[in-house]
Scaffold this motif. Structure first.
Motif, PDB file in Angstrom:
ATOM      1  N   ASP A   1       3.579  -9.030  13.398  1.00 38.63           N
ATOM      2  CA  ASP A   1       2.698  -8.960  12.911  1.00 38.63           C
ATOM      3  C   ASP A   1       2.037  -8.239  12.852  1.00 38.63           C
ATOM      4  O   ASP A   1       1.599  -8.373  11.509  1.00 38.63           O
ATOM      5  CB  ASP A   1       2.247 -10.041  13.834  1.00 38.63           C
ATOM      6  N   ALA A   2       0.917  -7.290  13.097  1.00 40.30           N
ATOM      7  CA  ALA A   2       0.246  -6.486  12.847  1.00 40.30           C
ATOM      8  C   ALA A   2       0.944  -5.403  12.124  1.00 40.30           C
ATOM      9  O   ALA A   2       0.226  -4.863  10.776  1.00 40.30           O
ATOM     10  CB  ALA A   2       0.002  -5.720  13.766  1.00 40.30           C
ATOM     11  N   VAL A   3       2.056  -5.226  12.172  1.00 38.33           N
ATOM     12  CA  VAL A   3       2.434  -4.230  10.435  1.00 38.33           C
ATOM     13  C   VAL A   3       3.387  -5.140   9.376  1.00 38.33           C
ATOM     14  O   VAL A   3       3.531  -5.068   8.024  1.00 38.33           O
ATOM     15  CB  VAL A   3       3.551  -3.457  11.543  1.00 38.33           C
ATOM     16  N   ALA A   4       3.425  -6.409   9.421  1.00 43.98           N
ATOM     17  CA  ALA A   4       4.441  -7.291   8.032  1.00 43.98           C
ATOM     18  C   ALA A   4       3.060  -7.065   7.032  1.00 43.98           C
ATOM     19  O   ALA A   4       3.420  -6.509   6.403  1.00 43.98           O
ATOM     20  CB  ALA A   4       5.002  -8.135   8.955  1.00 43.98           C
ATOM     21  N   TRP A   5       2.350  -7.532   7.778  1.00 38.36           N
ATOM     22  CA  TRP A   5       1.297  -8.436   6.959  1.00 38.36           C
ATOM     23  C   TRP A   5       0.911  -7.677   5.897  1.00 38.36           C
ATOM     24  O   TRP A   5       0.812  -7.406   4.829  1.00 38.36           O
ATOM     25  CB  TRP A   5      -0.076  -8.926   7.320  1.00 38.36           C
ATOM     26  N   PRO A   6       0.783  -5.924   6.276  1.00 38.03           N
ATOM     27  CA  PRO A   6      -0.440  -5.377   5.329  1.00 38.03           C
ATOM     28  C   PRO A   6       1.790  -3.865   4.341  1.00 38.03           C
ATOM     29  O   PRO A   6       1.301  -3.939   3.355  1.00 38.03           O
ATOM     30  CB  PRO A   6      -0.460  -3.604   6.237  1.00 38.03           C
ATOM     31  N   LEU A   7       2.269  -4.282   5.707  1.00 33.68           N
ATOM     32  CA  LEU A   7       3.304  -4.165   4.313  1.00 33.68           C
ATOM     33  C   LEU A   7       3.856  -4.635   3.479  1.00 33.68           C
ATOM     34  O   LEU A   7       4.051  -4.397   2.296  1.00 33.68           O
ATOM     35  CB  LEU A   7       5.103  -4.165   5.650  1.00 33.68           C
ATOM     36  N   ALA A   8       3.733  -6.090   3.953  1.00 36.93           N
ATOM     37  CA  ALA A   8       3.650  -7.367   2.646  1.00 36.93           C
ATOM     38  C   ALA A   8       3.316  -7.206   1.501  1.00 36.93           C
ATOM     39  O   ALA A   8       3.506  -7.394   0.170  1.00 36.93           O
ATOM     40  CB  ALA A   8       3.835  -8.383   3.378  1.00 36.93           C
ATOM     41  N   GLY A   9       1.382  -7.099   2.264  1.00 38.42           N
ATOM     42  CA  GLY A   9       0.881  -6.423   1.118  1.00 38.42           C
ATOM     43  C   GLY A   9       1.097  -4.700   0.433  1.00 38.42           C
ATOM     44  O   GLY A   9       1.307  -4.861  -1.362  1.00 38.42           O
ATOM     45  N   ALA A  10       1.796  -3.869   0.903  1.00 35.22           N
ATOM     46  CA  ALA A  10       2.246  -3.143   0.168  1.00 35.22           C
ATOM     47  C   ALA A  10       3.200  -3.272  -0.919  1.00 35.22           C
ATOM     48  O   ALA A  10       3.210  -2.734  -2.046  1.00 35.22           O
ATOM     49  CB  ALA A  10       2.362  -1.417   0.875  1.00 35.22           C
ATOM     50  N   MET A  11       3.982  -3.616  -0.571  1.00 37.99           N
ATOM     51  CA  MET A  11       5.202  -4.334  -1.619  1.00 37.99           C
ATOM     52  C   MET A  11       4.967  -4.984  -2.362  1.00 37.99           C
ATOM     53  O   MET A  11       5.981  -5.059  -3.571  1.00 37.99           O
ATOM     54  CB  MET A  11       6.578  -4.918  -0.611  1.00 37.99           C
ATOM     55  N   LEU A  12       4.075  -5.869  -2.399  1.00 40.74           N
ATOM     56  CA  LEU A  12       3.213  -6.751  -3.737  1.00 40.74           C
ATOM     57  C   LEU A  12       2.694  -5.415  -4.572  1.00 40.74           C
ATOM     58  O   LEU A  12       3.389  -6.001  -5.914  1.00 40.74           O
ATOM     59  CB  LEU A  12       2.219  -7.510  -3.463  1.00 40.74           C
ATOM     60  N   VAL A  13       2.192  -4.834  -3.459  1.00 43.80           N
ATOM     61  CA  VAL A  13       1.413  -3.733  -5.076  1.00 43.80           C
ATOM     62  C   VAL A  13       2.417  -2.783  -5.849  1.00 43.80           C
ATOM     63  O   VAL A  13       2.020  -2.464  -7.207  1.00 43.80           O
ATOM     64  CB  VAL A  13       0.771  -2.836  -4.116  1.00 43.80           C
ATOM     65  N   LEU A  14       3.873  -2.565  -5.208  1.00 40.33           N
ATOM     66  CA  LEU A  14       5.461  -1.799  -5.189  1.00 40.33           C
ATOM     67  C   LEU A  14       5.962  -2.293  -6.734  1.00 40.33           C
ATOM     68  O   LEU A  14       5.600  -2.362  -7.569  1.00 40.33           O
ATOM     69  CB  LEU A  14       5.231  -1.130  -4.523  1.00 40.33           C
ATOM     70  N   GLN A  15       5.617  -4.042  -6.508  1.00 41.20           N
ATOM     71  CA  GLN A  15       5.941  -5.021  -8.002  1.00 41.20           C
ATOM     72  C   GLN A  15       5.147  -4.464  -9.507  1.00 41.20           C
ATOM     73  O   GLN A  15       5.937  -5.470 -10.265  1.00 41.20           O
ATOM     74  CB  GLN A  15       6.137  -6.262  -7.630  1.00 41.20           C
ATOM     75  N   ILE A  16       3.620  -3.657  -9.158  1.00 43.26           N
ATOM     76  CA  ILE A  16       2.824  -4.399 -10.263  1.00 43.26           C
ATOM     77  C   ILE A  16       3.827  -2.978 -10.839  1.00 43.26           C
ATOM     78  O   ILE A  16       3.133  -2.034 -10.594  1.00 43.26           O
ATOM     79  CB  ILE A  16       1.773  -4.245  -9.803  1.00 43.26           C
ATOM     80  N   PRO A  17       4.318  -3.159 -12.710  1.00 41.78           N
ATOM     81  CA  PRO A  17       4.746  -2.449 -13.158  1.00 41.78           C
ATOM     82  C   PRO A  17       3.052  -1.524 -13.665  1.00 41.78           C
ATOM     83  O   PRO A  17       2.765  -2.443 -14.118  1.00 41.78           O
ATOM     84  CB  PRO A  17       5.172  -2.927 -14.704  1.00 41.78           C
ATOM     85  N   GLY A  18       3.090  -0.292 -13.595  1.00 36.21           N
ATOM     86  CA  GLY A  18       2.041   0.866 -14.029  1.00 36.21           C
ATOM     87  C   GLY A  18       0.615   0.628 -13.579  1.00 36.21           C
ATOM     88  O   GLY A  18      -0.470   0.865 -13.818  1.00 36.21           O
ATOM     89  N   ALA A  19       0.964   0.289 -11.689  1.00 37.09           N
ATOM     90  CA  ALA A  19       0.297   0.766 -11.954  1.00 37.09           C
ATOM     91  C   ALA A  19      -0.021   1.751 -10.804  1.00 37.09           C
ATOM     92  O   ALA A  19      -1.618   2.277 -10.946  1.00 37.09           O
ATOM     93  CB  ALA A  19       0.083   0.056 -10.564  1.00 37.09           C
ATOM     94  N   GLY A  20       0.308   2.835 -10.728  1.00 40.04           N
ATOM     95  CA  GLY A  20       0.243   4.137 -11.082  1.00 40.04           C
ATOM     96  C   GLY A  20      -0.113   4.707  -9.326  1.00 40.04           C
ATOM     97  O   GLY A  20      -0.809   4.524  -8.294  1.00 40.04           O
TER      98      GLY A  20
END
Length: 113
Positions: free
Chosen positions: A35-54
């Motif tokens: 649980d401790a690792v899954a939520w920050p990992l899910a947030g990072a995966m969502l950020v990676l889906q943003i095109p052109g985030a740089g």
């Protein structure tokens, strides 16, 4: 809380009681680590889906990794103090689902069905 009485000013601090220790059960430490690792990992995966985030995406992923590390340490070494984020998210989602269901039922009844 800030209180002003007859020109006199005072600051009142109210301290709430600490939460009780979480109940221990078999497998709790490993589920807490997940649980401790899954939520920050899910947030990072969502950020990676943003095109052109740089570079902003790299910074968010770095902060998410730090959060994951701190949460993992808490889950493993202070397990009696770790409270699952998944339960909180599930309760919030269930509440939103219930509100949507009640609204849908209200519109259905209002339409005369």
């Amino acid at each position: 809380m800030f209180v002003a009485l007859m020109g006199m000013e005072m600051i009142v601090f109210v301290q709430r009681e600490p939460r009780p220790d979480a109940p221990y059960w078999s497998g709790r430490r490993w589920l807490a680590a997940l649980d401790a690792v899954a939520w920050p990992l899910a947030g990072a995966m969502l950020v990676l889906q943003i095109p052109g985030a740089g570079r902003g995406a790299g910074m968010v992923i770095f902060v998410a990794a730090l959060f994951a590390l701190f949460r993992l340490c808490g889950a493993l070494f202070a397990n009696h103090r770790y409270w699952f984020t998944t339960w909180w998210v599930a309760r919030a989602a269930a509440l939103l689902f219930l509100v949507g269901l009640v609204m849908k039922l209200a519109f259905w009844v209002a339409a005369g069905h």
